[in-house]
Motif scaffolding. Structure first.
Motif, PDB file in Angstrom:
ATOM      1  N   LEU A 269       0.791  -1.062  -0.059  1.00  0.00           N
ATOM      2  CA  LEU A 269      -0.150   0.097   0.056  1.00  0.00           C
ATOM      3  C   LEU A 269       0.765   1.130   0.061  1.00  0.00           C
ATOM      4  O   LEU A 269       0.606   2.358  -0.695  1.00  0.00           O
ATOM      5  CB  LEU A 269      -0.861  -0.139   1.126  1.00  0.00           C
ATOM      6  N   ALA A 270       1.866   1.304   0.784  1.00  0.00           N
ATOM      7  CA  ALA A 270       2.821   2.345   0.783  1.00  0.00           C
ATOM      8  C   ALA A 270       3.494   2.677  -0.577  1.00  0.00           C
ATOM      9  O   ALA A 270       3.538   3.787  -0.862  1.00  0.00           O
ATOM     10  CB  ALA A 270       3.786   2.278   1.993  1.00  0.00           C
ATOM     11  N   THR A 271       3.695   1.621  -1.146  1.00  0.00           N
ATOM     12  CA  THR A 271       4.497   1.525  -2.274  1.00  0.00           C
ATOM     13  C   THR A 271       3.648   2.222  -3.380  1.00  0.00           C
ATOM     14  O   THR A 271       4.044   3.202  -4.198  1.00  0.00           O
ATOM     15  CB  THR A 271       4.984   0.088  -2.646  1.00  0.00           C
ATOM     16  N   GLU A 272       2.314   1.884  -3.566  1.00  0.00           N
ATOM     17  CA  GLU A 272       1.627   2.387  -4.685  1.00  0.00           C
ATOM     18  C   GLU A 272       1.221   3.975  -4.037  1.00  0.00           C
ATOM     19  O   GLU A 272       0.949   4.658  -4.970  1.00  0.00           O
ATOM     20  CB  GLU A 272       0.216   1.549  -4.563  1.00  0.00           C
ATOM     21  N   MET A 273       1.051   4.245  -2.828  1.00  0.00           N
ATOM     22  CA  MET A 273       0.815   5.468  -2.576  1.00  0.00           C
ATOM     23  C   MET A 273       1.826   6.294  -2.650  1.00  0.00           C
ATOM     24  O   MET A 273       1.649   7.551  -3.538  1.00  0.00           O
ATOM     25  CB  MET A 273       0.544   5.415  -1.124  1.00  0.00           C
ATOM     26  N   ARG A 274       3.081   6.101  -2.544  1.00  0.00           N
ATOM     27  CA  ARG A 274       4.287   6.578  -2.929  1.00  0.00           C
ATOM     28  C   ARG A 274       4.376   6.956  -4.693  1.00  0.00           C
ATOM     29  O   ARG A 274       4.414   8.088  -5.168  1.00  0.00           O
ATOM     30  CB  ARG A 274       5.554   6.054  -2.625  1.00  0.00           C
ATOM     31  N   LYS A 275       3.979   6.160  -5.426  1.00  0.00           N
ATOM     32  CA  LYS A 275       3.915   6.182  -6.888  1.00  0.00           C
ATOM     33  C   LYS A 275       2.902   7.104  -7.314  1.00  0.00           C
ATOM     34  O   LYS A 275       2.979   7.887  -8.167  1.00  0.00           O
ATOM     35  CB  LYS A 275       3.610   4.843  -7.352  1.00  0.00           C
ATOM     36  N   ILE A 276       1.592   7.056  -6.566  1.00  0.00           N
ATOM     37  CA  ILE A 276       0.595   8.030  -6.907  1.00  0.00           C
ATOM     38  C   ILE A 276       0.776   9.587  -6.623  1.00  0.00           C
ATOM     39  O   ILE A 276       0.521  10.336  -7.376  1.00  0.00           O
ATOM     40  CB  ILE A 276      -0.625   7.561  -6.123  1.00  0.00           C
TER      41      ILE A 276
END
Length: 325
Positions: A269-276
């Motif tokens: 979740l943190a990885t996807e949020m960082r990308k977004i």
């Protein structure tokens, strides 16, 4: 002997099953999400936290291939929805969009808000900073913050201001400390506060830029609480430029999960949020919606930052003698 044999074979069966059970558990984490994910927002629809969460929910849905659905649970200054999130099963299918009101102010305002802001949640990502706007209804006899200051000082405590959140209440208390003696009227949320302002029932509104900009042209935005002017509020000066030097304040949002969500899910979740958050289109969209870019913090840094925010807000609340409704 036969009983010993049965006991031994049962033991073998259990041992044989353990790797399978362990693999299934890892697989369930690796497959997350395999069904819809709920993001609790502890405020009504139309509040700034709700606006931002809906943007991120759409982005996460596209990135992870499952629906991320906003679940509004307002009430008790955000305590009801936040407490519900704290009690949710920590399986990664219930998230919460934490806010400065729920996770920094309420712990200092309420003896028992129904949750522990530090111990009941793990922080995933700081999503946005949320500046405030000081506005007036179309019929109010002021067209700038300077004029509002003069009016309130000539008639102390007689000019009402609609307040839809605890952070809005903090802005009000900070104005009072600067000898801007408005009288606060609390509302359940941004929509109700805006309705009262548009209807001429309350002359002044203190709310986030994100919530206020939905009615640009119908209310007079007198000032913003940022250090510099905002592109989403063209022509509006800051409070610092209109007689209140260094008057800056911004709320914030942070995506969180209930304590106990598996580390693999938190990392994904943190990885996807960082990308977004790093997408140029995200920063443009947030700016257009009335938000400011948040500092880029990893979960460990964010946890430390949140603890410092709680300490800072507690000091301000104590100095302002704020009390919950």
């Amino acid at each position: 002997m036969m009983n010993q044999w049965k006991t031994w074979t049962r033991g073998l069966a259990v041992v044989a099953l353990c790797p399978t059970l362990g693999f299934a558990q890892v697989q369930s984490h690796a497959d997350w999400p395999n069904r819809a994910v709920k993001i609790i927002v502890a405020y009504p629809a139309g509040q700034s936290t709700d606006i931002a969460t809906r943007y991120f929910a759409e982005k996460l849905s596209r990135a992870l291939g499952q629906g991320f659905v906003v679940d509004n649970r307002p009430g008790a200054s955000g305590n009801i929805g936040t407490a519900a999130a704290a009690r949710a099963t920590p399986d990664g299918y219930t998230l919460v969009m934490g806010a400065s009101g729920t996770h920094a102010m309420n712990p200092a305002l309420f003896p028992n808000p129904g949750f522990d802001a530090d111990k009941d949640f793990d922080a995933i990502a700081l999503t946005a900073l949320i500046p405030f706007a000081i506005s007036a209804g179309a019929g109010a006899p002021v067209n700038s913050l300077t004029e509002l200051i003069a009016l309130t000082r000539s008639k102390p405590g007689t000019v009402d201001a609609a307040i839809p959140s605890v952070t809005g209440q903090l802005v009000l208390e900070m104005l009072k400390q600067r000898d801007v003696p408005l009288f606060g009227i609390r509302f359940k949320g941004s929509a109700d506060a805006m309705t009262a302002t548009l209807g001429g029932h309350v002359p002044v509104l203190i709310d986030t830029v994100a919530a206020t900009r939905t009615q640009l042209g119908k209310v007079k935005v007198l000032a913003v609480t940022t250090t510099t002017s905002m592109a989403s509020m063209p022509g509006v000066k800051t409070a610092s430029e209109q007689g209140l030097p260094n008057f800056t304040i911004a709320a914030w949002n942070a995506l969180m999960v209930p304590k106990g969500v598996p580390a693999e899910i938190q990392l994904k979740l943190a990885t996807e949020m960082r990308k977004i958050l790093e997408l140029p289109e995200t920063q443009k969209a947030l700016g257009d919606l009335g938000f400011e870019r948040a500092p880029a913090l990893n979960p460990t840094e964010l946890t430390a930052w949140l603890r410092e925010e709680r300490r800072n807000y507690a000091q301000v609340i104590q100095a302002a003698h704020m009390k919950p409704d």
